[in-house]
Design an enzyme around this catalytic site. Structure first.
Site, PDB file in Angstrom:
ATOM      1  NE  ARG A 244     -20.239-103.959  -4.212  1.00  0.00           N
ATOM      2  CZ  ARG A 244     -19.370-103.797  -5.485  1.00  0.00           C
ATOM      3  NH1 ARG A 244     -18.275-104.238  -5.215  1.00  0.00           N
ATOM      4  NH2 ARG A 244     -19.989-103.284  -6.491  1.00  0.00           N
ATOM      5  CD  GLU A 273     -15.756-100.000  -0.032  1.00  0.00           C
ATOM      6  OE1 GLU A 273     -15.461-101.011   0.044  1.00  0.00           O
ATOM      7  OE2 GLU A 273     -16.470 -99.051  -1.077  1.00  0.00           O
ATOM      8  CG  HIS A 292     -14.388-100.665  -3.953  1.00  0.00           C
ATOM      9  ND1 HIS A 292     -15.592-100.792  -3.231  1.00  0.00           N
ATOM     10  CD2 HIS A 292     -14.391-101.416  -5.066  1.00  0.00           C
ATOM     11  CE1 HIS A 292     -16.334-101.437  -4.054  1.00  0.00           C
ATOM     12  NE2 HIS A 292     -15.617-101.868  -4.983  1.00  0.00           N
TER      13      HIS A 292
END
Length: 328
Positions: A244, A273, A292
């Site tokens: 993360r 993000e 991601h």
């Protein structure tokens, strides 16, 4: 809404970046009446009591007290992925609701992604692509160099299922493997991948050519890698983050990359993000960024969906729930 005779399952929606995967809708509708958040908002009184499960895809829908109070028949929150930092587990449990996730489905593709980022950063693949395709390139320099992976030292922070699969892959590259974890692995597990346990994180940081973060985000791990930790790393070291974004103090990382404290970073995660388009990380040549996508394969996402179906059906039928998340 679909077949009214099937169990009601709340989903974020069918459209947009937060919607459930379109390829999965038909399979899900074999088992459930899919009810969107918009359906619920338009008629809470009638729709709320029909919902027995929440299907979380891409961290949506968000679970808060107001939502839980509006779903009196709710039995389970089924979360796609392994990370749970977006869920208040104590709050959910206080309503007598179970939680399940899909750790097995994401471990192999995320480990693959970790190695892909490590290799890309070490061999400067993105820079190389830009050089090879640039209209301004007249020749290739034989002195344009990257870092050797074979025989180097990889430090893995977080030796859960993903971290262990990274170690399995790294061994094929003849890497020396160090790891730091809350709990030490069994000796036979260490021997199987040739991994050495570092009780002190500082030791791992000082000895590693590559440092890979493969751990969950908790209050204890937030900003685990900060200015002090970065300064312990080798000036040629490469930081890889597949966990993360908030595991790293991002401002300290930018400073370290700009000033040569470490050599490079390869990040599948950030905070927020996506990053603001003027963020300094987007301008650095020694940074490789991906959006991601650790578990973003057709196979993994289908397995995640199948795992969630299994967990929801088990819960509704009073059976043991696969991948149930238990409060610690």
């Amino acid at each position: 809404m679909g077949d009214q005779d099937l169990p009601g399952v709340l989903v974020s929606g069918f459209e947009g970046p937060s919607g459930i995967c379109k390829d999965h809708v038909g399979e899900l509708q074999k088992y459930f009446n899919l009810i969107t958040v918009q359906d619920l908002l338009e008629n809470k009184t009638q729709v709320g009591p029909k919902i027995q499960a929440v299907y979380i895809w891409n961290r949506k829908p968000a679970i808060d007290q107001e939502l839980l109070q509006s779903l009196p028949a709710l039995k389970i929150v089924a979360n796609a992925g392994a990370g749970l930092d977006h869920l208040d587990l104590k709050l959910i449990a206080s309503f007598g609701v179970k939680v399940a996730n899909t750790p097995q489905a994401v471990s192999s593709p995320t480990a693959d992604m970790g190695m892909a980022l490590l290799l890309a950063a070490a061999r400067r693949v993105v820079e190389g692509h830009q050089l090879a395709t640039s209209p301004d390139t007249k020749n290739f320099s034989t002195n344009w160099l990257g870092q050797e992976v074979t025989g180097s030292t990889l430090g893995i922070i977080g030796m859960g299922s993903i971290g262990y699969k990274v170690a399995q892959r790294a061994r094929a590259f003849e890497m020396n493997i160090l790891y730091h974890n809350r709990k030490r692995r069994k000796s036979e597990e260490e021997e199987a991948v040739g991994a050495t346990y570092c009780e002190r994180l500082d030791d791992l940081l000082q000895r590693s050519d590559f440092v890979m973060l493969a751990m969950s985000l908790t209050p204890q791990t937030q900003r685990l890698i900060g200015r002090r930790e970065l300064r312990l790393m080798k000036p040629t070291a490469i930081l890889v983050n597949i966990g993360r974004g908030l595991l790293v103090d991002q401002d300290a990382l930018v400073e370290a990359l700009q000033t040569g404290v470490i050599g490079a970073a390869a990040l599948d995660v950030s905070y927020p993000e996506p990053l603001p388009r003027d963020h300094p990380l987007l301008k650095l040549k020694n940074v490789t960024l991906t959006p991601h996508i650790g578990s973003a394969t057709h196979q993994a996402r289908w397995q995640m969906m199948e795992n969630l179906i299994g967990s929801i059906l088990a819960s509704l039928n009073g059976l043991p729930i696969p991948n149930e998340v238990l409060l610690k």
